[in-house]
Design an enzyme around this catalytic site. Structure first.
Site, mmCIF file in Angstrom:
data_model
loop_
_atom_site.group_PDB
_atom_site.id
_atom_site.type_symbol
_atom_site.label_atom_id
_atom_site.label_comp_id
_atom_site.label_asym_id
_atom_site.label_seq_id
_atom_site.Cartn_x
_atom_site.Cartn_y
_atom_site.Cartn_z
ATOM 1 N N TYR A 125 0.845 -1.185 0.000
ATOM 2 C CA TYR A 125 0.000 0.000 0.000
ATOM 3 C C TYR A 125 0.891 1.249 0.000
ATOM 4 O O TYR A 125 1.567 1.549 0.984
ATOM 5 C CB TYR A 125 -0.910 0.040 1.221
ATOM 6 C CG TYR A 125 -1.886 -1.106 1.347
ATOM 7 C CD1 TYR A 125 -2.250 -1.877 0.245
ATOM 8 C CD2 TYR A 125 -2.455 -1.427 2.580
ATOM 9 C CE1 TYR A 125 -3.146 -2.931 0.370
ATOM 10 C CE2 TYR A 125 -3.365 -2.464 2.710
ATOM 11 C CZ TYR A 125 -3.695 -3.221 1.604
ATOM 12 O OH TYR A 125 -4.584 -4.262 1.743
ATOM 13 N N HIS A 152 -0.558 -12.008 1.344
ATOM 14 C CA HIS A 152 -1.542 -11.145 0.689
ATOM 15 C C HIS A 152 -2.256 -11.868 -0.452
ATOM 16 O O HIS A 152 -3.468 -11.713 -0.643
ATOM 17 C CB HIS A 152 -0.830 -9.896 0.179
ATOM 18 C CG HIS A 152 -1.707 -8.709 0.040
ATOM 19 N ND1 HIS A 152 -1.227 -7.427 -0.017
ATOM 20 C CD2 HIS A 152 -3.049 -8.584 -0.060
ATOM 21 C CE1 HIS A 152 -2.227 -6.567 -0.138
ATOM 22 N NE2 HIS A 152 -3.342 -7.244 -0.177
ATOM 23 N N SER A 158 -13.300 -4.640 2.412
ATOM 24 C CA SER A 158 -14.294 -3.969 1.556
ATOM 25 C C SER A 158 -15.724 -4.330 1.950
ATOM 26 O O SER A 158 -16.547 -4.669 1.096
ATOM 27 C CB SER A 158 -14.053 -4.296 0.075
ATOM 28 O OG SER A 158 -12.837 -3.760 -0.373
ATOM 29 N N PRO A 159 -16.065 -4.268 3.254
ATOM 30 C CA PRO A 159 -17.426 -4.625 3.671
ATOM 31 C C PRO A 159 -18.483 -3.633 3.199
ATOM 32 O O PRO A 159 -19.678 -3.922 3.294
ATOM 33 C CB PRO A 159 -17.331 -4.652 5.200
ATOM 34 C CG PRO A 159 -16.244 -3.667 5.502
ATOM 35 C CD PRO A 159 -15.244 -3.839 4.394
ATOM 36 N N LEU A 160 -18.038 -2.482 2.683
ATOM 37 C CA LEU A 160 -18.964 -1.495 2.107
ATOM 38 C C LEU A 160 -18.876 -1.472 0.589
ATOM 39 O O LEU A 160 -19.278 -0.501 -0.058
ATOM 40 C CB LEU A 160 -18.684 -0.110 2.681
ATOM 41 C CG LEU A 160 -18.959 0.035 4.181
ATOM 42 C CD1 LEU A 160 -18.559 1.407 4.686
ATOM 43 C CD2 LEU A 160 -20.421 -0.242 4.496
ATOM 44 N N GLY A 161 -18.352 -2.553 0.002
ATOM 45 C CA GLY A 161 -18.289 -2.624 -1.456
ATOM 46 C C GLY A 161 -17.497 -1.484 -2.060
ATOM 47 O O GLY A 161 -17.905 -0.891 -3.048
ATOM 48 N N ARG A 162 -16.337 -1.173 -1.450
ATOM 49 C CA ARG A 162 -15.488 -0.067 -1.899
ATOM 50 C C ARG A 162 -16.266 1.255 -1.937
ATOM 51 O O ARG A 162 -16.061 2.090 -2.813
ATOM 52 C CB ARG A 162 -14.863 -0.381 -3.259
ATOM 53 C CG ARG A 162 -13.929 -1.581 -3.208
ATOM 54 C CD ARG A 162 -13.297 -1.912 -4.531
ATOM 55 N NE ARG A 162 -12.359 -3.007 -4.363
ATOM 56 C CZ ARG A 162 -12.692 -4.296 -4.313
ATOM 57 N NH1 ARG A 162 -13.964 -4.635 -4.451
ATOM 58 N NH2 ARG A 162 -11.789 -5.235 -4.140
ATOM 59 N N GLY A 163 -17.162 1.388 -0.983
ATOM 60 C CA GLY A 163 -17.940 2.614 -0.865
ATOM 61 C C GLY A 163 -19.282 2.586 -1.572
ATOM 62 O O GLY A 163 -20.140 3.431 -1.322
ATOM 63 N N PHE A 164 -19.482 1.589 -2.441
ATOM 64 C CA PHE A 164 -20.709 1.575 -3.226
ATOM 65 C C PHE A 164 -21.939 1.436 -2.339
ATOM 66 O O PHE A 164 -22.987 2.040 -2.616
ATOM 67 C CB PHE A 164 -20.667 0.423 -4.240
ATOM 68 C CG PHE A 164 -21.500 0.672 -5.465
ATOM 69 C CD1 PHE A 164 -20.927 1.207 -6.608
ATOM 70 C CD2 PHE A 164 -22.863 0.394 -5.473
ATOM 71 C CE1 PHE A 164 -21.701 1.457 -7.736
ATOM 72 C CE2 PHE A 164 -23.636 0.644 -6.594
ATOM 73 C CZ PHE A 164 -23.049 1.176 -7.722
#
Length: 328
Positions: free
Chosen positions: A56, A124, A203-209
């Site tokens: 990262y 990873h 990504s539990p928020l779908g990358r913000g989606f």
């Protein structure tokens, strides 16, 4: 903040962790001072589980976290990862699971983080070119030397997880999981529970989606990874936006935010899963932490399940060239 066990290590972590990746790249420009303030706000809110990786920001993320950790690492659980080796071009990357690289990468991460031992060290990605037994054996050697406390894997299959656990206990498996990425609900979560492995959901928020507030692809900064994500673009993006309306509707009924409904769905449905939503801003951190106060009934969970059947989401999780590195 409630706690959840980290494998069979005897350590418990906050039920929501903090993904630090976006503080360095992939989601717009860096703001180190705001990121450091967000890390402090996370600790103040009771978060004890922080997730980073050596790739990262080409080491920037670990170094940033290292700045924050001075004098306080003993109170927190720090997870980092090795295995993805990047070139000068952000899309130029390869995977190295060799025993020699395991050691080299660990030494570099310890130096950037400024700590004596990594609490949770993940592979990873895994390609299979190096036998899983050899890679995990090298990782176990780091445990024996006191440089790593617990081992993890990311984006591997249930079969690979079982083979790894036969070499050394695996504390955590990290894989994408959310309302719009529900593949782990089959064999993978079952294997984790059978082996005493904590499932960590990135990504539990779908990358913000799933926040319902992500702009259209063309409106995102050039440095935002989502411009090239198949689920955000064109017809797929429009179709997926319709799915999010069910989350928005439930949030309105409950007087909370869509992101909080999406996180509460996971926390209430999977009491042994630890989501690590990522953010670099205190505003969104506070919103994510607020999800721990949102309770969903079994009927509400079932309604969200029905609104997001696994085959309803359009587009792959990553660009095609990267899909081959998943579920190996």
């Amino acid at each position: 903040m409630k706690k959840r066990p980290l494998g069979r290590t005897g350590v418990s972590v906050s039920e929501i962790g903090l993904g630090c990746m976006g503080m360095s790249e992939f989601y717009g420009n860096r703001d180190d001072e705001e990121s450091l303030a967000t890390l402090q706000a996370a600790v103040d809110a009771g978060i004890t589980f922080f997730d980073t990786a050596d790739m990262y920001g080409q080491g920037h993320n670990e170094a940033l976290l290292g700045r924050f950790l001075k004098g306080r690492a003993d109170d927190l659980t720090i997870a980092t990862k090795f295995g993805i080796v990047r070139g000068d071009d952000p899309l130029d990357r390869r995977i190295d699971n060799s025993p020699a690289y395991v050691r080299t990468a660990c030494e570099a991460s310890l130096k950037r983080l400024g700590i004596e031992a990594i609490d949770l060290y993940y592979a990873h990605r895994f390609t299979g070119e190096t036998p899983i037994e050899d890679m995990v054996g090298a990782m176990a050697g780091l445990v024996a030397e006191g440089k790593v406390k617990a081992l993890g894997l990311s984006e591997v299959s249930a079969d690979t997880l079982r083979k790894a656990a036969a070499v050394h206990p695996i504390a955590a498996l990290q894989t994408e999981y959310s309302l719009w990425s529900r593949e782990p609900e089959g064999e993978l979560l079952g294997a984790c529970r059978a082996l005493g492995v904590t499932f960590v959901a990135y990504s539990p928020l779908g990358r913000g989606f799933l926040t319902g507030a992500v702009p259209q692809t063309g409106e995102l900064p050039d440095s935002d990874y989502r411009r090239n994500n198949p689920r955000f673009a064109g017809e797929a993006g429009a179709r997926n936006a319709q799915l999010v309306e069910s989350v928005r509707g439930m949030a309105t009924e409950k007087g909370c935010e869509p992101a909080q409904v999406a996180l509460a769905w996971m926390l209430c449905k999977q009491p042994d899963v630890v989501p690590i939503p990522g953010t670099k801003r205190r505003k969104w951190l506070a919103q994510n932490v607020g999800a721990t106060e949102v309770s969903l009934t079994p009927d509400e969970i079932a309604a969200l399940d029905a609104a997001f059947p696994p085959d309803a989401v359009a587009g792959t999780r990553y660009p095609e060239a990267m899909m081959g590195t998943l579920n190996r």
